[in-house]
Motif scaffolding. Structure first.
Motif, PDB file in Angstrom:
ATOM      1  N   SER A  89       8.119   2.010   0.694  1.00 41.12           N
ATOM      2  CA  SER A  89       8.300   3.452   0.653  1.00 41.12           C
ATOM      3  C   SER A  89       6.933   4.115   0.901  1.00 41.12           C
ATOM      4  N   TYR A 145      19.062  -0.906  -4.911  1.00 42.25           N
ATOM      5  CA  TYR A 145      17.704  -0.364  -4.785  1.00 42.25           C
ATOM      6  C   TYR A 145      17.666   0.965  -5.513  1.00 42.25           C
ATOM      7  N   GLU A 186      15.737  -2.803   3.069  1.00 43.51           N
ATOM      8  CA  GLU A 186      14.672  -3.226   2.173  1.00 43.51           C
ATOM      9  C   GLU A 186      14.607  -4.769   2.095  1.00 43.51           C
ATOM     10  N   LEU A 222       2.087   8.240  -1.281  1.00 43.72           N
ATOM     11  CA  LEU A 222       3.035   8.250  -2.399  1.00 43.72           C
ATOM     12  C   LEU A 222       2.658   9.239  -3.490  1.00 43.72           C
ATOM     13  N   ARG A 281       6.853   3.217  -8.038  1.00 42.80           N
ATOM     14  CA  ARG A 281       6.936   3.079  -6.566  1.00 42.80           C
ATOM     15  C   ARG A 281       5.798   2.221  -6.032  1.00 42.80           C
TER      16      ARG A 281
END
Ligand code: 5GP
Length: 250
Positions: free
Chosen positions: A28, A90, A117, A148, A162
């Motif tokens: 991500s 997820y 993913e 992020l 994350r």
């Protein structure tokens, strides 16, 4: 899900060799959607799988275009009936790739891309070993942290979670056939076009990046600046993976 919803139109038949399935994964914040959007523009002949998910649509997301949004019971039914090529949980939701549209695209000679993913990528590796696994990498760990945390609106706990997930995903890089460093969206996309379709960049390599531990494919950065992992370990963007690379983002 009806055939009409599958989005598979007859595509051009490749001049030679079977169509190729490419799985694109990456943490991500690495810029997957920008690169994949650009890939759609640069390679409109490629089939992009539309996943099924139990998560709620975000603003602007269209059912059947971005995802097929289904209830958990329908998702379960699809899994039980063998309709998923792979599926995973997820961030509290379920995601899966409908098998038929991908198989039909490949059978008609159309290259296909799944953007999924890590757990799903591993399942595809097992069930379709001929598929090519490509990991999209950030130019550096710091760049990912920046992406992020940059918005500054997220709960620090959420950001930490994350980052931990991203660290685990990056540690799986040696399982992938090729890597593309997203330092620049257009350059990264050009590399991806070459991997997905086998065209471009001289077109000399009919099967780039195949085989675990094969050559890593970076953006234009071969011979470019070394970038740092979170442990401060330097790496050369675009360099072939070696044993010491296993932990370069770990
Ligand atoms: P998002 O909810 O942000 O759209 O996606 C969350 C994660 O789910 C992303 O890492 C995305 O790549 C992954 N994902 C999307 N579709 C699928 C799928 O069909 N299978 C798997 N395994 N992962 C998926």
């Amino acid at each position: 899900m009806s055939d009409a919803a599958s989005g598979v139109e007859p595509g051009p038949v490749r001049p030679s060799g079977p169509a190729r399935l490419t799985v694109v994964s990456g943490p991500s914040g690495v810029g997957k959607s920008s690169v994949l959007d650009e890939l759609r523009r640069q390679a409109p002949e490629v089939y992009f799988s539309v996943s099924v998910t139990t998560r709620r649509p975000r603003e602007g997301e269209v059912d059947g275009v971005h995802y097929h949004f289904v209830r958990p019971t329908e998702f379960e039914r699809m899994v039980a009936d063998g309709e998923m090529l792979e599926h995973a949980r997820y961030a509290g939701n379920r995601y899966g790739t409908p098998r038929n549209p991908v198989e039909r695209a490949l059978a008609t000679g159309r290259d296909a891309v799944l953007e999924i993913e890590l757990q799903g990528a591993r399942q595809v590796r097992r069930s379709m070993p001929e598929a090519q696994l490509v990991m999209l990498l950030p130019p550096s760990w710091e760049a990912l942290v920046q992406r992020l945390t940059g918005r500054g609106t997220e709960d620090p706990e959420v950001v930490r979670a994350r980052l931990e997930t991203a660290r685990q995903e990056l540690a799986a890089e040696p399982e992938f056939d090729a890597t593309v460093v997203n330092a620049d969206v257009r350059a990264a996309t050009s590399e991806l076009v070459r991997l997905v379709t086998g065209r471009g960049a001289g077109g000399a390599d009919p099967d780039p990046g195949r085989g675990a531990g094969g050559p890593a494919v970076g953006d234009t950065a071969v011979g470019g600046p070394a970038v740092e992992g979170p442990d401060g370990g330097g790496r050369q963007a675009g360099a072939s993976p070696g044993a010491e690379d296993t932990e370069r983002f770990a």
